[in-house]
Design an enzyme around this catalytic site. Structure first.
Site, PDB file in Angstrom:
ATOM      1  N   GLY A   1     -13.695 -11.298 -28.275  1.00  0.00           N
ATOM      2  CA  GLY A   1     -14.892 -10.568 -28.693  1.00  0.00           C
ATOM      3  C   GLY A   1     -14.860  -9.056 -28.650  1.00  0.00           C
ATOM      4  O   GLY A   1     -15.640  -8.416 -29.337  1.00  0.00           O
TER       5      GLY A   1
ATOM      6  N   LYS B   1      -1.173 -14.672 -12.044  1.00  0.00           N
ATOM      7  CA  LYS B   1      -2.451 -14.603 -11.298  1.00  0.00           C
ATOM      8  C   LYS B   1      -2.351 -15.336  -9.971  1.00  0.00           C
ATOM      9  O   LYS B   1      -3.053 -16.310  -9.696  1.00  0.00           O
ATOM     10  CB  LYS B   1      -3.598 -15.128 -12.143  1.00  0.00           C
ATOM     11  CG  LYS B   1      -3.865 -14.267 -13.349  1.00  0.00           C
ATOM     12  CD  LYS B   1      -5.186 -14.586 -14.007  1.00  0.00           C
ATOM     13  CE  LYS B   1      -5.321 -13.834 -15.304  1.00  0.00           C
ATOM     14  NZ  LYS B   1      -4.403 -14.286 -16.368  1.00  0.00           N
TER      15      LYS B   1
ATOM     16  N   ASP C   1      -2.525 -17.596  -3.598  1.00  0.00           N
ATOM     17  CA  ASP C   1      -2.127 -18.570  -2.558  1.00  0.00           C
ATOM     18  C   ASP C   1      -1.997 -17.869  -1.203  1.00  0.00           C
ATOM     19  O   ASP C   1      -2.356 -16.706  -1.063  1.00  0.00           O
ATOM     20  CB  ASP C   1      -0.803 -19.231  -3.002  1.00  0.00           C
ATOM     21  CG  ASP C   1      -0.755 -20.699  -2.597  1.00  0.00           C
ATOM     22  OD1 ASP C   1      -1.066 -21.004  -1.429  1.00  0.00           O
ATOM     23  OD2 ASP C   1      -0.396 -21.542  -3.443  1.00  0.00           O
TER      24      ASP C   1
ATOM     25  N   ASP D   1       2.346 -12.915 -15.824  1.00  0.00           N
ATOM     26  CA  ASP D   1       0.898 -13.088 -15.618  1.00  0.00           C
ATOM     27  C   ASP D   1       0.660 -14.428 -14.935  1.00  0.00           C
ATOM     28  O   ASP D   1       0.235 -15.397 -15.560  1.00  0.00           O
ATOM     29  CB  ASP D   1       0.156 -12.993 -16.953  1.00  0.00           C
ATOM     30  CG  ASP D   1      -1.352 -13.061 -16.756  1.00  0.00           C
ATOM     31  OD1 ASP D   1      -1.812 -12.850 -15.611  1.00  0.00           O
ATOM     32  OD2 ASP D   1      -2.067 -13.338 -17.730  1.00  0.00           O
TER      33      ASP D   1
END
Ligand code: BMP
Length: 225
Positions: free
Chosen positions: A181, A73, A76, A71
């Protein structure tokens, strides 16, 4: 060229173990929890927070049979992304996360090398400032580049529904469950395929981690195949 091996491996373990749970590892104490729950999950996601400390070798060092996601992300330029993708592939990761907003050329530089998971919307509030506004455009990119796995937030099930409407055949991975949440099961009910959970399983104040993981796993029903 998209290999799609990640999705095949993911589905294999999901079916064999009857699980739609992916475990997020951000810290070193999550590694201990992984040993307790490893047979309850369909994949492992390792954030750069952990590879910064442990190195890319962690992908081969940890005991696992399920597919493993870097992970990172990526966001670039194409040439740099290519190096990041090659490093992750050589280290033994099965797939890597890439931001959609970097554009087609920069995404393709990654998806030519390793199975790519496109981040189409994110679970935090700030995602609404720029990322979430462009969901439809990002879905178009996923289609054009033949990307078969995407990330969409459990905290905003309407994003998941929108993405599922446009991209009927992708696998949707959904973070934001627990501490952020969302309730276990909400994302899958909205059209996601897997829910990604980290701190709600490995935080030190959680007593019986395996028991909690089993309860969450049992709430994740199979809606899509
Ligand atoms: P948790 O809140 O279950 O501990 O998961 C946090 C992990 O999921 C982090 O690695 C974070 O980067 C990742 N994540 C997220 O929380 N929301 C997203 O939209 C995309 C993510 O990859």
């Amino acid at each position: 060229m998209v290999k799609n091996d990640f999705n095949k491996k993911l589905i294999k373990y999901a079916e064999e173990r009857n699980t739609r749970l992916i475990f997020n590892l951000d810290t070193t104490n999550a590694l201990e929890t992984l040993n307790e729950i490893s047979d309850l999950i369909a994949a492992i996601k390792i954030n750069r927070t952990l590879t910064d400390l442990k190195g890319l070798e962690i992908a081969k060092k940890i005991k696992h049979d399920v597919p493993i996601i870097a992970d990172f992300k990526i966001a670039d330029i194409p040439d740099t992304n290519k190096i990041l993708a090659e490093n992750a592939e050589n280290a033994g990761f099965d797939a890597i996360t890439v931001h959609a907003f970097i554009g087609r050329d920069a995404i393709k530089a990654v998806s030519d090398i390793i199975d790519t998971i496109l981040v189409i919307s994110m679970s935090h509030e700030g995602s609404k400032e720029f990322i979430t506004k462009n969901i439809t455009e990002f879905c178009k990119i996923a289609k054009e580049l033949n990307i078969k796995t995407v990330v969409a937030p459990a905290t905003r099930t309407k994003d998941i529904k929108l993405i599922r409407n446009i991209l009927e055949e992708v696998i949707i991975l959904s973070p934001g469950v627990g501490v952020q949440g969302a309730h276990p099961g909400d994302a899958i009910a909205a059209g996601a395929d897997f829910e990604m959970i980290g701190r709600s399983l490995y935080n030190t104040n959680i007593k019986n981690k395996r028991d909690k993981a089993e309860k969450i796993k049992n709430k994740l029903k199979f809606y899509y195949s």
